[in-house]
Scaffold this motif. Structure first.
Motif, PDB file in Angstrom:
ATOM      1  N   MET A   1      40.262  31.446  38.614  1.00  0.00           N
ATOM      2  CA  MET A   1      39.689  32.292  37.573  1.00  0.00           C
ATOM      3  C   MET A   1      40.490  32.136  36.281  1.00  0.00           C
ATOM      4  O   MET A   1      41.709  32.322  36.289  1.00  0.00           O
ATOM      5  CB  MET A   1      39.698  33.763  38.012  1.00  0.00           C
ATOM      6  CG  MET A   1      39.225  34.746  36.933  1.00  0.00           C
ATOM      7  SD  MET A   1      37.494  34.508  36.501  1.00  0.00           S
ATOM      8  CE  MET A   1      36.698  35.038  38.013  1.00  0.00           C
ATOM      9  N   ASP A  22      33.385  40.179  34.340  1.00  0.00           N
ATOM     10  CA  ASP A  22      33.923  40.693  35.603  1.00  0.00           C
ATOM     11  C   ASP A  22      34.882  39.622  36.099  1.00  0.00           C
ATOM     12  O   ASP A  22      34.469  38.585  36.609  1.00  0.00           O
ATOM     13  CB  ASP A  22      32.773  40.928  36.586  1.00  0.00           C
ATOM     14  CG  ASP A  22      33.234  41.480  37.928  1.00  0.00           C
ATOM     15  OD1 ASP A  22      34.437  41.773  38.066  1.00  0.00           O
ATOM     16  OD2 ASP A  22      32.389  41.610  38.828  1.00  0.00           O
ATOM     17  N   ALA A  23      36.192  39.854  35.897  1.00  0.00           N
ATOM     18  CA  ALA A  23      37.185  38.803  36.123  1.00  0.00           C
ATOM     19  C   ALA A  23      38.379  39.377  36.883  1.00  0.00           C
ATOM     20  O   ALA A  23      38.312  40.465  37.448  1.00  0.00           O
ATOM     21  CB  ALA A  23      37.606  38.188  34.789  1.00  0.00           C
ATOM     22  N   GLU A  25      41.146  39.668  39.902  1.00  0.00           N
ATOM     23  CA  GLU A  25      41.093  39.532  41.354  1.00  0.00           C
ATOM     24  C   GLU A  25      39.874  40.269  41.904  1.00  0.00           C
ATOM     25  O   GLU A  25      39.771  41.490  41.787  1.00  0.00           O
ATOM     26  CB  GLU A  25      42.374  40.098  41.979  1.00  0.00           C
ATOM     27  CG  GLU A  25      43.618  39.297  41.640  1.00  0.00           C
ATOM     28  CD  GLU A  25      43.562  37.895  42.203  1.00  0.00           C
ATOM     29  OE1 GLU A  25      43.014  37.704  43.311  1.00  0.00           O
ATOM     30  OE2 GLU A  25      44.062  36.978  41.518  1.00  0.00           O
ATOM     31  N   THR A  26      38.970  39.544  42.512  1.00  0.00           N
ATOM     32  CA  THR A  26      37.710  40.150  42.949  1.00  0.00           C
ATOM     33  C   THR A  26      37.924  41.213  44.016  1.00  0.00           C
ATOM     34  O   THR A  26      37.111  42.120  44.171  1.00  0.00           O
ATOM     35  CB  THR A  26      36.751  39.075  43.488  1.00  0.00           C
ATOM     36  OG1 THR A  26      37.406  38.346  44.538  1.00  0.00           O
ATOM     37  CG2 THR A  26      36.353  38.110  42.388  1.00  0.00           C
ATOM     38  N   THR A  27      39.027  41.128  44.754  1.00  0.00           N
ATOM     39  CA  THR A  27      39.287  42.119  45.801  1.00  0.00           C
ATOM     40  C   THR A  27      40.208  43.242  45.322  1.00  0.00           C
ATOM     41  O   THR A  27      40.534  44.143  46.092  1.00  0.00           O
ATOM     42  CB  THR A  27      39.933  41.443  47.022  1.00  0.00           C
ATOM     43  OG1 THR A  27      41.154  40.799  46.624  1.00  0.00           O
ATOM     44  CG2 THR A  27      38.988  40.407  47.621  1.00  0.00           C
ATOM     45  N   PRO A  30      39.162  48.003  40.827  1.00  0.00           N
ATOM     46  CA  PRO A  30      38.470  47.737  39.576  1.00  0.00           C
ATOM     47  C   PRO A  30      39.031  48.586  38.424  1.00  0.00           C
ATOM     48  O   PRO A  30      39.299  49.776  38.584  1.00  0.00           O
ATOM     49  CB  PRO A  30      37.015  48.132  39.874  1.00  0.00           C
ATOM     50  CG  PRO A  30      36.935  48.326  41.355  1.00  0.00           C
ATOM     51  CD  PRO A  30      38.300  48.695  41.804  1.00  0.00           C
ATOM     52  N   GLY A  55      44.853  41.162  35.373  1.00  0.00           N
ATOM     53  CA  GLY A  55      44.487  40.185  36.389  1.00  0.00           C
ATOM     54  C   GLY A  55      45.699  39.685  37.159  1.00  0.00           C
ATOM     55  O   GLY A  55      45.669  39.579  38.392  1.00  0.00           O
ATOM     56  N   ARG A  60      40.886  43.885  39.561  1.00  0.00           N
ATOM     57  CA  ARG A  60      39.576  43.369  39.157  1.00  0.00           C
ATOM     58  C   ARG A  60      39.295  43.936  37.776  1.00  0.00           C
ATOM     59  O   ARG A  60      39.255  45.160  37.611  1.00  0.00           O
ATOM     60  CB  ARG A  60      38.506  43.798  40.156  1.00  0.00           C
ATOM     61  CG  ARG A  60      37.095  43.368  39.786  1.00  0.00           C
ATOM     62  CD  ARG A  60      36.106  43.827  40.843  1.00  0.00           C
ATOM     63  NE  ARG A  60      34.737  43.503  40.490  1.00  0.00           N
ATOM     64  CZ  ARG A  60      33.669  43.814  41.226  1.00  0.00           C
ATOM     65  NH1 ARG A  60      33.841  44.461  42.378  1.00  0.00           N
ATOM     66  NH2 ARG A  60      32.449  43.493  40.822  1.00  0.00           N
ATOM     67  N   ILE A  62      36.971  44.494  34.579  1.00  0.00           N
ATOM     68  CA  ILE A  62      35.585  44.539  34.118  1.00  0.00           C
ATOM     69  C   ILE A  62      35.595  45.093  32.695  1.00  0.00           C
ATOM     70  O   ILE A  62      36.280  46.073  32.403  1.00  0.00           O
ATOM     71  CB  ILE A  62      34.736  45.452  35.017  1.00  0.00           C
ATOM     72  CG1 ILE A  62      34.808  44.986  36.473  1.00  0.00           C
ATOM     73  CG2 ILE A  62      33.290  45.516  34.538  1.00  0.00           C
ATOM     74  CD1 ILE A  62      34.328  46.035  37.474  1.00  0.00           C
ATOM     75  N   LEU A  97      27.081  46.400  39.258  1.00  0.00           N
ATOM     76  CA  LEU A  97      28.055  45.616  40.022  1.00  0.00           C
ATOM     77  C   LEU A  97      28.318  46.203  41.410  1.00  0.00           C
ATOM     78  O   LEU A  97      29.119  45.647  42.163  1.00  0.00           O
ATOM     79  CB  LEU A  97      29.378  45.533  39.244  1.00  0.00           C
ATOM     80  CG  LEU A  97      29.320  44.776  37.922  1.00  0.00           C
ATOM     81  CD1 LEU A  97      30.647  44.907  37.178  1.00  0.00           C
ATOM     82  CD2 LEU A  97      28.980  43.306  38.142  1.00  0.00           C
ATOM     83  N   VAL A  99      29.900  48.880  42.123  1.00  0.00           N
ATOM     84  CA  VAL A  99      31.272  49.389  42.159  1.00  0.00           C
ATOM     85  C   VAL A  99      31.194  50.906  42.215  1.00  0.00           C
ATOM     86  O   VAL A  99      30.640  51.546  41.319  1.00  0.00           O
ATOM     87  CB  VAL A  99      32.064  48.939  40.908  1.00  0.00           C
ATOM     88  CG1 VAL A  99      33.410  49.642  40.845  1.00  0.00           C
ATOM     89  CG2 VAL A  99      32.241  47.421  40.927  1.00  0.00           C
TER      90      VAL A  99
END
Length: 259
Positions: A1, A22-23, A25-27, A30, A55, A60, A62, A97, A99
């Protein structure tokens, strides 16, 4: 990313096409970032290093381009920019999203939008970071009509109002739609009653530059709230406080303390 040049996507809410990224760490937990007046997600959060800071810390990240700004649609009606309307845009992005809850962080106008979101949608929020807006949230931040006039002036050299000149230059620098911004500055200045601020129980950090002549005292605003603390960002004005390392460190510490 790539945390330097995020890819933007779009979603639709209230008949408008709104841009966001939306960048990070996806896990990770947020964090929803809401930028200030005449700015954008890139200008407020990417260029000053917030996307990379958050990040790299595992979050995550956003961020939305508020209506009237960046790559989002730009309505021309004043009432389209009421802060509770823009707060609903932010919540709609979380819905889009899928979330459930997020940390909310807003700067200046984004702090006002985040506060209105907390008043209506507190169950969707893990915490609140308010940057660039202190007791001005409840008491006002002066007369902003000259800024709308400056945005619409045909000749920027003829603008005599100092703050108006500053925001006109900023709007020109960011290639903003000045007509939409004039509607936004007239529509987004609703104040929050002190009693309403006192009802916000979310953990809150309020950061304001010590040379900020717009925001008002962060200590006075924090004193109204049951679970808030104030942060002085040393030797920074309204424009420069947002990317300050003291602010970034304090936010990361605040999030770590929340667990």
């Amino acid at each position: 990313m790539n945390l330097n040049t995020p890819e933007f996507s779009r979603f639709t809410h209230d008949g408008l096409s709104l841009a966001y990224f939306d960048a990070g760490e996806t896990t990770g937990e947020p964090v929803l970032l809401i930028h200030g007046f005449a700015s954008s997600a890139n200008v407020n959060w990417v260029h000053p290093g917030w996307l990379k800071t958050l990040g790299d810390a595992g979050y995550r990240v956003i961020a939305i381009d508020n209506r009237g700004h960046g790559a989002s649609d730009k309505p021309m009606e004043v009432d389209a920019y009421r802060p509770w309307v823009m707060a609903d845009d932010a919540i709609a992005l979380l819905d889009h999203l899928e979330v459930e809850t997020a940390h909310f962080m807003g700067y200046s106008m984004g702090a006002r939008i985040s506060t209105f979101a907390a008043l209506k949608h507190h169950a969707r929020m893990r915490s609140l970071v308010l940057g660039g807006l202190g007791i001005g949230m409840t008491d006002g931040v002066g007369d902003w009509d000259p800024i709308a006039d400056a945005l619409l002036a045909e000749d920027p050299e003829a603008i005599t109002h100092a703050r108006g000149r500053m925001f006109r230059a900023f709007a020109d620098q960011t290639r903003s739609n000045r007509t939409a911004l004039a509607a936004c500055i007239r529509g987004s200045r609703d104040l929050v009653a002190r009693e309403a601020m006192a009802s916000i129980e979310l953990p809150t950090l309020i950061g304001v530059g010590t040379k900020d002549d717009i925001a008002g005292s962060p200590q006075e605003l924090a004193a109204l709230m049951p679970n808030a603390r104030a942060l002085d960002i040393p030797n920074r004005d309204h424009m420069l406080a947002v990317g300050d390392k003291v602010f970034k460190t304090a936010v990361l510490d605040f999030y770590r303390e929340l667990g």
